[in-house]
Design an enzyme around this catalytic site. Structure first.
Site, mmCIF file in Angstrom:
data_model
loop_
_atom_site.group_PDB
_atom_site.id
_atom_site.type_symbol
_atom_site.label_atom_id
_atom_site.label_comp_id
_atom_site.label_asym_id
_atom_site.label_seq_id
_atom_site.Cartn_x
_atom_site.Cartn_y
_atom_site.Cartn_z
ATOM 1 N N TYR A 54 -16.263 15.818 -16.059
ATOM 2 C CA TYR A 54 -16.661 14.422 -16.039
ATOM 3 C C TYR A 54 -17.771 14.260 -14.983
ATOM 4 C CZ TYR A 54 -16.441 9.463 -15.080
ATOM 5 O OH TYR A 54 -16.773 8.161 -14.876
ATOM 6 N N LYS A 103 -8.202 5.802 -19.390
ATOM 7 C CA LYS A 103 -8.495 6.295 -20.720
ATOM 8 C C LYS A 103 -7.259 6.182 -21.628
ATOM 9 C CE LYS A 103 -12.325 7.115 -18.551
ATOM 10 N NZ LYS A 103 -12.676 8.377 -17.968
ATOM 11 N N ASP A 134 -7.334 18.426 -14.610
ATOM 12 C CA ASP A 134 -7.611 17.069 -15.081
ATOM 13 C C ASP A 134 -7.160 17.001 -16.539
ATOM 14 O OD1 ASP A 134 -8.753 14.762 -16.208
ATOM 15 O OD2 ASP A 134 -10.445 14.785 -14.812
ATOM 16 N N ARG A 169 0.848 -1.208 0.000
ATOM 17 C CA ARG A 169 0.000 0.000 0.000
ATOM 18 C C ARG A 169 0.878 1.250 0.000
ATOM 19 N NH1 ARG A 169 -1.920 1.541 4.618
ATOM 20 N NH2 ARG A 169 -2.653 -0.516 5.285
HETATM 21 C C1 LIG Z 1 -13.241 8.817 -16.762
HETATM 22 C C2 LIG Z 1 -12.831 10.129 -16.242
HETATM 23 C C3 LIG Z 1 -12.613 10.328 -14.869
HETATM 24 C C4 LIG Z 1 -12.838 9.216 -13.861
HETATM 25 O O1 LIG Z 1 -11.902 8.187 -14.014
HETATM 26 P P1 LIG Z 1 -12.195 6.641 -13.677
HETATM 27 O O2 LIG Z 1 -10.914 5.994 -14.037
HETATM 28 O O3 LIG Z 1 -13.351 6.205 -14.510
HETATM 29 O O4 LIG Z 1 -12.501 6.559 -12.220
HETATM 30 C C5 LIG Z 1 -12.189 11.586 -14.458
HETATM 31 N N1 LIG Z 1 -12.008 12.599 -15.336
HETATM 32 C C6 LIG Z 1 -12.215 12.432 -16.652
HETATM 33 C C7 LIG Z 1 -11.999 13.579 -17.572
HETATM 34 C C8 LIG Z 1 -12.649 11.206 -17.148
HETATM 35 O O5 LIG Z 1 -12.867 11.064 -18.464
#
Ligand SMILES: *Cc1c(COP(=O)(O)O)cnc(C)c1O
Length: 378
Positions: free
Chosen positions: A98, A195, A170, A46
């Site tokens: 998101y 992604k 982000d 962890r």
């Molecule tokens: C998918 C996404 C998230 C969340 O991520 P997860 O891996 O699905 O928890 C956050 N920000 C953006 C821009 C996303 O496309």
């Protein structure tokens, strides 16, 4: 070293002596100690694990940060970031985020006494107007999901630093291959590694990267305490995915531009939102702060019936949530990613029943156009 090379060789520390080209998967929860009050540098997975460390060093190198932390999903990374704040604190966030981030801010952060104001962060004046005595951070997604609005990262960074508050970006949509917010003055970069970084629609992951040692120390304490770290095997999958990040994104961007232009010329398409089209309001800004436009397109069709028809008639293109992988996916933000966002908020942003979002994968552009064409007129 150029970023294409960094994707492959950006984390050079060796963990074994066999000469293995691929970093081993250290599938272990714990590590024995050589003696009392001694450590090999690894105590418990962890806190740290060599495979995860390799990945984290790689992300820190790609984003130009002092430290990167790998989490079990993008949402666990964002949740860990929010643990930096206390009841009474106020945060200014993009109003087109998101959907899961909006849900986190409204329902979890709100319950914990942290107030989030949502504004259009592509307009710096709206950020200035939302500033309060209690404001501790600006949280921006750029480009935003799903409307692809672009914030001026350097301008927001100047604002945040003038007020002594944190600035988080982000960077999921463009990735460090196209955009490096820390170099433009952001303090923290957030990723859904699920992604583009993973890139194969097969693994959940998330990251926080920072340019500041004091923030790194706080985030390390939060991660080891709350525990949403990425597993050794999933860390390895992310390392493998990132090796091809540059070549994937270059191709996805090429195909996305072709599809965006094809959609623009389609009589049943009302609007195309793609930052690589010179008709996009932030096309010029994007060219100054990013080296590419990515593979995400949103578009409005004539009416709801056509939107539903397309979703039900695509064959090659998958009707699914998520984005950034080698498979092209189409999403209905109104009913999927943004279903939990209050109706009036969705309407204000243009997230309506005619909006579709396309994540362009690595299939041949002509096959994708043919698939869409058939779905428009089945
Ligand atoms: C998918 C996404 C998230 C969340 O991520 P997860 O891996 O699905 O928890 C956050 N920000 C953006 C821009 C996303 O496309």
């Amino acid at each position: 070293m150029k970023i294409t090379t960094k994707c492959i060789h950006g984390s050079s520390k060796k963990y074994d002596t066999t000469g293995a080209v691929s970093v081993p998967i250290f599938q272990t929860a714990t590590f024995t100690h050589p003696g009392v009050e001694q450590s090999t540098g690894y105590d418990y997975s962890r806190l740290q694990n060599p495979t995860r460390e390799h990945l984290e060093n790689l992300l820190a190198t790609l984003e130009g940060g002092v430290d990167a932390l790998a989490f079990s999903s993008g949402m666990s990374a964002t949740s860990a970031f929010m643990e930096m704040f206390s009841p009474g604190d106020h945060i200014i966030a993009s109003d087109d985020l998101y959907g899961g981030s909006i849900r986190l801010f409204e329902h979890i952060s709100g319950k914990n006494g942290i107030l989030v104001s949502f504004v259009n962060t592509s307009d710096i004046k709206q950020i200035e107007n939302a500033m309060r005595l209690q404001t501790k951070a600006v949280f921006v997604e750029t480009p935003t999901n799903p409307m692809l609005q672009v914030a001026d990262i350097a301008a927001v960074a100047r604002f945040a630093s003038a007020h002594g508050i944190l600035f988080a970006v982000d960077n999921t949509f463009l990735t460090p291959y196209f955009q490096q917010p820390l170099a433009l003055g952001a303090d923290v970069v957030i990723h859904s590694g699920t992604k583009y970084l993973g890139g194969h629609n097969d693994t959940l992951a998330g990251f926080l990267v920072t340019s500041r040692n004091d923030i790194s120390e706080k985030l390390r304490f939060i991660q080891k305490t709350t525990g949403a770290c990425l597993s050794p095997f999933d860390s390895w999958l992310l390392i493998r995915g990132i090796k091809t990040l540059a070549v994937r994104l270059r191709q996805q961007e090429k195909t996305a531009l072709l599809l965006a232009k094809w959609l623009q010329s389609h009589p049943r398409v009302k609007a195309v939102h793609y930052i690589g089209l010179d008709s996009h309001p932030s096309y010029e800004l994007s060219k100054t702060q990013a080296s590419g436009f990515g593979g995400m397109i949103s578009f409005n069709v004539e009416n709801e019936a056509i939107a539903r028809q397309i979703l039900e008639n695509v064959c090659l293109i998958g009707y699914a949530e998520s984005l950034g992988g080698v498979e092209t996916l189409i999403t209905y933000p109104y009913l999927q990613t943004h279903a939990d966002v209050p109706e009036e908020q969705r309407r204000a942003k243009g997230i309506n029943k005619t909006l579709l979002r396309l994540s362009v994968g690595l299939e041949d552009a002509n096959d994708l156009i043919e698939d869409l064409d058939k779905a428009f007129s089945p």
